[in-house]
Design a protein around this motif. Structure first.
Motif, PDB file in Angstrom:
ATOM      1  N   THR A 141       0.651  -1.069   0.132  1.00 52.99           N
ATOM      2  CA  THR A 141       0.174   0.434  -0.094  1.00 52.99           C
ATOM      3  C   THR A 141       0.281   0.515   0.114  1.00 52.99           C
ATOM      4  OG1 THR A 141      -1.693  -1.325   1.562  1.00 52.99           O
ATOM      5  CG2 THR A 141      -2.075   1.349   1.328  1.00 52.99           C
ATOM      6  N   HIS A 234      -4.768  -4.950   7.889  1.00 55.53           N
ATOM      7  CA  HIS A 234      -5.614  -5.212   6.386  1.00 55.53           C
ATOM      8  C   HIS A 234      -7.453  -5.081   5.991  1.00 55.53           C
ATOM      9  CE1 HIS A 234      -2.078  -8.133   5.840  1.00 55.53           C
ATOM     10  NE2 HIS A 234      -2.132  -7.158   6.015  1.00 55.53           N
ATOM     11  N   ARG A 237      -9.208  -3.949   2.934  1.00 57.16           N
ATOM     12  CA  ARG A 237      -8.158  -5.702   1.262  1.00 57.16           C
ATOM     13  C   ARG A 237      -9.808  -6.603   2.534  1.00 57.16           C
ATOM     14  NH1 ARG A 237      -2.683  -6.143   2.590  1.00 57.16           N
ATOM     15  NH2 ARG A 237      -2.529  -7.972   1.072  1.00 57.16           N
ATOM     16  N   ASP A 250      -4.716  -7.462  -5.867  1.00 52.79           N
ATOM     17  CA  ASP A 250      -4.376  -8.118  -4.629  1.00 52.79           C
ATOM     18  C   ASP A 250      -3.987  -9.872  -3.540  1.00 52.79           C
ATOM     19  OD1 ASP A 250      -4.374  -8.584  -1.354  1.00 52.79           O
ATOM     20  OD2 ASP A 250      -5.268  -7.547  -1.336  1.00 52.79           O
ATOM     21  N   GLY A 263       1.044  -6.236  -6.097  1.00 57.61           N
ATOM     22  CA  GLY A 263      -0.229  -5.961  -5.258  1.00 57.61           C
ATOM     23  C   GLY A 263      -1.151  -4.826  -5.819  1.00 57.61           C
ATOM     24  N   GLN A 264      -1.935  -4.792  -4.008  1.00 57.50           N
ATOM     25  CA  GLN A 264      -3.409  -4.306  -4.465  1.00 57.50           C
ATOM     26  C   GLN A 264      -3.390  -2.791  -4.408  1.00 57.50           C
ATOM     27  OE1 GLN A 264      -2.137  -5.413  -1.132  1.00 57.50           O
ATOM     28  NE2 GLN A 264      -1.461  -3.828   0.252  1.00 57.50           N
TER      29      GLN A 264
END
Length: 310
Positions: A141, A234, A237, A250, A263-264
């Motif tokens: 993030t 998290h 998410r 993700d 990644g997310q």
């Protein structure tokens, strides 16, 4: 070695030894339990058993956990995107892919290593591993974090977070097309019962509240702005997975067929708090990182191949 003992209760009767141990002791993952069985440091009623042994009511399990190695944290000359700094506070824009503080698997290259080179004075409240760190965001993030340069500032900022007075807004790209314009996800978050490496919405988790507003719709995706009322591990998410709109990119909570490789798509874009010394309300913004912005432009142009349903 830290020696421990547990007595099997009805909660885990007939479970495999490795699963029962990881269920009862939150310090041990399933993988660690398997390794401990192989190393012979787990006994059941005084006897060494295999990981597949089914535990029985009132079995006495003795085991030992290795003491963690003491980490030596070194200052590293890593570039930092400092948004604001004074004698009490630093606000940084953390890049995607950077871990916030050292751990057993990440002893260098973290935000803390960079901060220690940039600033010699950081609060000591969280010890040598997390100096100055008031709150965290995940490795993948990006976005804003506030860091305390002394203990007085740390206490004030941490209290503001605890009282839900600090304002944190995130941009998230999620799978699916959310049909309503805004909403609130109020669902407790805790350790997953089926995978100790994950968090999940669970009955006895800690209270967790996420507010969101839809900003833009795309084919099969939605861009949302999230405001955190709480700050569980998290949280965003887990919450969006719970409502069946997991974050794009993700690897842990998203579908197998997703987009992106880093990644997310989650960015902490706004951070507002009361300055611990002056009492002034301070607000900071961080622009989307290039990969996130490029994906938005790709979606707007309709250039993304439609994903098959899982």
């Amino acid at each position: 070695m830290n020696k421990k003992q547990m007595t099997v209760t009805e909660e885990v009767v007939d479970q495999r030894l490795d699963k029962a141990l990881s269920t009862v002791d939150p310090e041990i993952s399933r993988t660690q339990a398997v390794a401990m069985v192989k190393d012979g440091i787990i006994t059941v009623n005084g006897e060494v058993k295999k990981a597949k042994y089914k535990v029985q009511l009132n079995d006495i399990i003795d085991y030992a956990i290795k003491e963690p190695e003491e980490l030596v944290i070194e200052a590293e000359d890593i570039p930092l995107d400092v948004i604001y700094e004074d004698e009490d506070v630093i606000v940084v824009n953390k890049p995607q892919g950077m871990v916030v503080h050292p751990s057993a698997g990440h002893t260098s290259g973290t935000l803390v290593n960079a901060l220690m080179h940039h600033c010699k004075d950081l609060s000591s409240i969280n010890g040598v591993i997390r100096p100055g760190i008031v709150h965290r965001i995940d490795k993948d993030t990006s976005g804003l974090l506030m860091v305390a340069k002394n203990d007085k500032a740390h206490i004030a900022l941490a209290q503001e977070l605890k009282d839900h007075k600090a304002d944190r807004h995130y941009l998230a790209l999620v799978h699916g097309e959310i049909t309503h314009s805004k909403g609130t996800i109020d669902a407790p978050v805790g350790r997953s019962k089926t995978d100790r490496q994950k968090m999940a919405v669970v009955d006895h988790g800690k209270p967790a509240v996420s507010h969101f507003e839809v900003l833009e719709h795309f084919v099969n995706f939605t861009l949302v702005e999230c405001q955190l009322e709480t700050g569980r591990t998290h949280q965003i998410r887990v919450h969006f997975r719970y409502i069946e709109h997991p974050l794009a990119g993700d690897p842990k909570y998203g579908p197998k067929k997703t987009i992106g490789t880093d990644g997310q798509f989650l960015h902490a874009k706004t951070l507002a708090f009361t300055h611990p010394r002056t009492g002034e309300k301070m607000t900071f913004e961080a622009p989307l990182p290039k990969n996130f912005n490029d994906m938005i432009e790709t979606l707007r142009a309709g250039r993304l191949v439609k994903l098959e349903k899982n």
